[in-house]
Design an enzyme around this catalytic site. Structure first.
Site, PDB file in Angstrom:
ATOM      1  N   CYS A  75       0.861  -1.185   0.000  1.00 14.82           N
ATOM      2  CA  CYS A  75       0.000   0.000   0.000  1.00 14.82           C
ATOM      3  C   CYS A  75       0.891   1.226   0.000  1.00 14.82           C
ATOM      4  O   CYS A  75       1.703   1.411   0.915  1.00 14.82           O
ATOM      5  CB  CYS A  75      -0.913  -0.006   1.225  1.00 14.82           C
ATOM      6  SG  CYS A  75      -1.880   1.506   1.390  1.00 14.82           S
ATOM      7  N   ASN A 195      -7.834  -3.540  -7.839  1.00 18.70           N
ATOM      8  CA  ASN A 195      -8.092  -2.132  -7.563  1.00 18.70           C
ATOM      9  C   ASN A 195      -8.503  -1.486  -8.884  1.00 18.70           C
ATOM     10  O   ASN A 195      -8.030  -1.896  -9.951  1.00 18.70           O
ATOM     11  CB  ASN A 195      -6.830  -1.451  -7.043  1.00 18.70           C
ATOM     12  CG  ASN A 195      -6.289  -2.094  -5.786  1.00 18.70           C
ATOM     13  OD1 ASN A 195      -6.818  -1.894  -4.702  1.00 18.70           O
ATOM     14  ND2 ASN A 195      -5.225  -2.892  -5.927  1.00 18.70           N
ATOM     15  N   CYS A 222      -4.848   6.626  -2.962  1.00 20.59           N
ATOM     16  CA  CYS A 222      -4.208   5.322  -3.149  1.00 20.59           C
ATOM     17  C   CYS A 222      -2.860   5.564  -3.816  1.00 20.59           C
ATOM     18  O   CYS A 222      -2.803   6.020  -4.960  1.00 20.59           O
ATOM     19  CB  CYS A 222      -5.080   4.405  -4.002  1.00 20.59           C
ATOM     20  SG  CYS A 222      -4.325   2.795  -4.360  1.00 20.59           S
ATOM     21  N   GLY A 223      -1.783   5.263  -3.098  1.00 20.95           N
ATOM     22  CA  GLY A 223      -0.444   5.541  -3.615  1.00 20.95           C
ATOM     23  C   GLY A 223      -0.046   4.659  -4.775  1.00 20.95           C
ATOM     24  O   GLY A 223       0.455   5.148  -5.801  1.00 20.95           O
TER      25      GLY A 223
END
Length: 279
Positions: A75, A195, A222-223
């Site tokens: 993440c 995702n 969201c990185g």
């Protein structure tokens, strides 16, 4: 038992951080993590991050349980929060860490201005590495059709150690992510779920993105998704290798280096509070 924790967020993508350095296994079960993430009956978070001892010469190991109890490989916002958490534990302001994750070794660097720059590694583009069956093994998925919610979307797929399905739209704010997000996440073309990023091009160096995260749903940032967004923009000729990605929680600066093929993400991580919770 009483669990000591700290709450951090990266652009509103919020996490419960646990000092788990005395054990190589998380001190909570996925079910317990899910309970703590509940925003009405728990602390409230998008996930729980555990700081464990390093492996293979790394400084620390990161494990994450999402708010639904599932475990992602990595993440991006979470690792910025972990780096800030570790620096706070150690009483330092500027430091570089080597963190072992399920997606490989990630290197976050705390900068003098309080930002965290992270070497996110190289993107994986072949279909079997996403994984997805949208294209044969050995081929990339770039602007290929995917039928979802009664319409056909042109999607590009990128793995940043975790799977991303990306599609460009005219107006991201008009989309009902609560309705269409789960349909992308659980689409049969993605054996490990995915995702999904919905992207609006504001300029060659500026992209606006909303995300439906696998295992967490709608989040403010969201990185890894921001990194995948820039990769998709470059692959489809819509953007430059260095972009500002606008997210609901704020902006991330992303660079896909032409020299080493690696992605570099720079953004904030902030401590919110610390406390104890009964488990």
């Amino acid at each position: 038992m009483a669990l000591s924790f700290s709450k951090y967020h990266g652009l509103g993508n919020d996490f419960i951080l646990v000092d788990n350095r005395q054990s190589t296994e998380p001190c909570l079960t996925p079910d317990q993590a899910q309970q703590l993430c509940d925003r009405h009956f728990g602390i409230g978070a998008d996930g729980v991050i555990f700081a464990l001892p390093g492996q293979g010469g790394t400084d620390y190991t990161m494990r994450i349980f999402n708010s639904d109890g599932s475990e992602p490989e990595m993440c991006g916002n979470g690792i910025r929060c972990l780096a800030k958490f570790l620096a706070d534990l150690e009483g330092v302001e500027e430091k570089t860490y080597r963190i072992h994750t399920l997606a490989g070794v990630i290197t976050p660097q705390l900068l003098a201005d309080g930002q965290v720059k992270v070497d996110m590694g190289e993107p994986q583009l072949l279909a079997e590495l996403i994984p997805t069956t949208l294209a044969p093994a050995g081929e990339k998925v770039v602007d290929l059709p995917l039928a979802v919610a009664g319409q056909t979307w042109a999607v590009t797929c990128v793995s940043m150690g975790n799977p991303h399905c990306l599609t460009f739209v005219d107006d991201v704010d008009s989309l009902n992510l609560t309705e269409i997000g789960p349909l992308f996440e659980h689409h049969p073309q993605f054996s490990q779920r995915t995702n999904t990023e919905f992207i609006q091009v504001l300029g060659s160096d500026r992209l606006k993105m909303r995300v439906w995260e696998r295992g967490a749903g709608i989040t403010l940032a969201c990185g890894t998704g921001a990194c995948a967004t820039v990769v998709a923009a470059v692959l489809t000729g819509r953007g430059d290798r260095r972009c500002t990605v606008e997210l609901p929680g704020g902006n991330l600066e992303i660079e896909w280096s032409a020299q080493d093929n690696r992605l570099y993400m720079t953004g904030p991580a902030q401590r919110v509070f610390s406390g104890q919770a009964e488990i």
